[in-house]
Design an enzyme around this catalytic site. Structure first.
Site, PDB file in Angstrom:
ATOM      1  CG  ASN A   7      -1.814   1.235   1.267  1.00  0.00           C
ATOM      2  OD1 ASN A   7      -1.406   2.322   0.882  1.00  0.00           O
ATOM      3  ND2 ASN A   7      -3.043   1.062   1.730  1.00  0.00           N
ATOM      4  CD  GLU A  34      -4.876   4.206   0.942  1.00  0.00           C
ATOM      5  OE1 GLU A  34      -5.461   5.301   0.886  1.00  0.00           O
ATOM      6  OE2 GLU A  34      -4.308   3.789   1.971  1.00  0.00           O
ATOM      7  CG  ASP A 145      -4.438  -2.081   3.464  1.00  0.00           C
ATOM      8  OD1 ASP A 145      -4.741  -2.776   4.460  1.00  0.00           O
ATOM      9  OD2 ASP A 145      -4.416  -0.833   3.485  1.00  0.00           O
ATOM     10  CG  ASN A 147      -7.546  -1.344   6.078  1.00  0.00           C
ATOM     11  OD1 ASN A 147      -6.704  -0.858   6.826  1.00  0.00           O
ATOM     12  ND2 ASN A 147      -7.887  -0.776   4.932  1.00  0.00           N
ATOM     13  CG  ASP A 216      -0.438  -4.091   4.410  1.00  0.00           C
ATOM     14  OD1 ASP A 216      -1.005  -3.524   3.465  1.00  0.00           O
ATOM     15  OD2 ASP A 216      -0.184  -3.528   5.500  1.00  0.00           O
ATOM     16  CG  ASP A 245       0.120   4.776   6.033  1.00  0.00           C
ATOM     17  OD1 ASP A 245       0.236   4.504   4.822  1.00  0.00           O
ATOM     18  OD2 ASP A 245      -0.969   5.047   6.563  1.00  0.00           O
ATOM     19  CG  HIS A 246       0.256   0.241   4.491  1.00  0.00           C
ATOM     20  ND1 HIS A 246      -0.549  -0.773   4.932  1.00  0.00           N
ATOM     21  CD2 HIS A 246      -0.491   1.372   4.521  1.00  0.00           C
ATOM     22  CE1 HIS A 246      -1.747  -0.287   5.216  1.00  0.00           C
ATOM     23  NE2 HIS A 246      -1.750   1.011   4.975  1.00  0.00           N
TER      24      HIS A 246
END
Length: 261
Positions: A7, A34, A145, A147, A216, A245-246
């Site tokens: 991501n 994303e 991802d 989530n 992930d 951020d991943h």
DNA sequence: ATGGTGGTCTTACCA
């Protein structure tokens, strides 16, 4: 064959990091989430000129998924057939001898919200889609991802997070149902007791303090898991200046096609 | 250092 998912939280911002990491790690197939751009903005030329193949589906500002590959992609699907979802969160393709489904699962905001309900509805459609794909393609990888942190071991502070979005029982049940179709969580298979994360909030210096979650995932069908020789969550790019951020997550798969290359 | 970031046709919303 190295298969990865990442991501990137805006491909516009992260393009150079993606290109660099792809080469550095000798990745063969990379699923991105994303991308946050419409199809006309997608940097096709940057990938094609590097010798890669790309397929993508995006929208303005939010969501967007793509597959980057060293070998051609075929039978590309840019949505779940029969599910009319305006959000661009799914892309699937056949590549390097496997079937790949790339997911950007909705975040869900908070338990009890409309976004949470959408997440669960969305996952039920994925469920049916994956079940069908698995019948057509025994060599199936479902990545992205999700989530969802599947177990407390995947959460830095399970007590503080108990019942919250990303860890709620209903989400974990959906995750487990996906595995029950005949998929294996490759990370957990390799490392039954290891606590490792793939995402850290930008806020509160979470990465420095290692306050993360493993959300992930690379899920492999049993025939692929049987030839999966390695698994890695690469935290190096998370240390980069202006990082996603991943962290990217990667497996090595010894497919006959990959070995003959 | 009990804090707050980062991305997006930004002044709100999403993660």
């Amino acid at each position: 064959m190295k298969l990865a998912t990442w991501n990137v939280n805006s491909l516009k911002v992260r393009l150079e990091q993606v290109l660099d990491w792809f080469e550095q790690q000798s990745v063969d197939v990379l699923a991105l989430q994303e991308t946050k751009m419409t199809d006309d903005q997608f940097p096709v030329e940057s990938f094609v000129s590097a010798g890669y193949h790309v397929s993508f589906t995006g929208q303005k500002t939010y969501n967007g998924v793509a597959i980057i590959s060293r070998t051609p992609l075929s039978d590309v699907e840019i949505a779940i057939p029969g599910y009319d979802d305006p959000q661009r969160r799914v892309i699937a393709a056949s590549v390097a001898g496997i079937r790949l489904i790339n997911l950007y699962v909705p975040n869900g905001a908070a338990v009890g919200t409309d976004k949470y309900d959408y997440k669960l509805t969305w996952l039920s459609h994925v469920q049916k889609y994956v079940a069908n794909q698995l019948k057509l393609y025994p060599q199936l990888a479902v990545v992205g991802d999700f989530n969802i942190a599947p177990e407390d071991l995947d959460v830095h502070d399970p007590v503080a997070w108990e019942g919250a979005v990303l860890v709620s029982p209903a989400e974990r049940t959906e995750f487990q149902s996906l595995l029950n179709l005949g998929l294996v969580d490759s990370f957990r298979s390799f490392f039954p007791a290891v606590q490792d994360y793939s995402w850290w909030d930008y806020r509160a210096a979470s990465f420095r303090r290692n306050l993360g979650m493993r959300i992930d995932h690379i899920l492999l069908s049993q025939p692929l898991m049987a030839v999966c020789t390695d698994m890695l969550i690469d935290k190096q790019p998370r240390q980069h200046e202006r990082p996603s951020d991943h962290a990217p997550v990667m497996v090595n798969i010894d497919t006959p096609r990959a070995m003959s290359k």
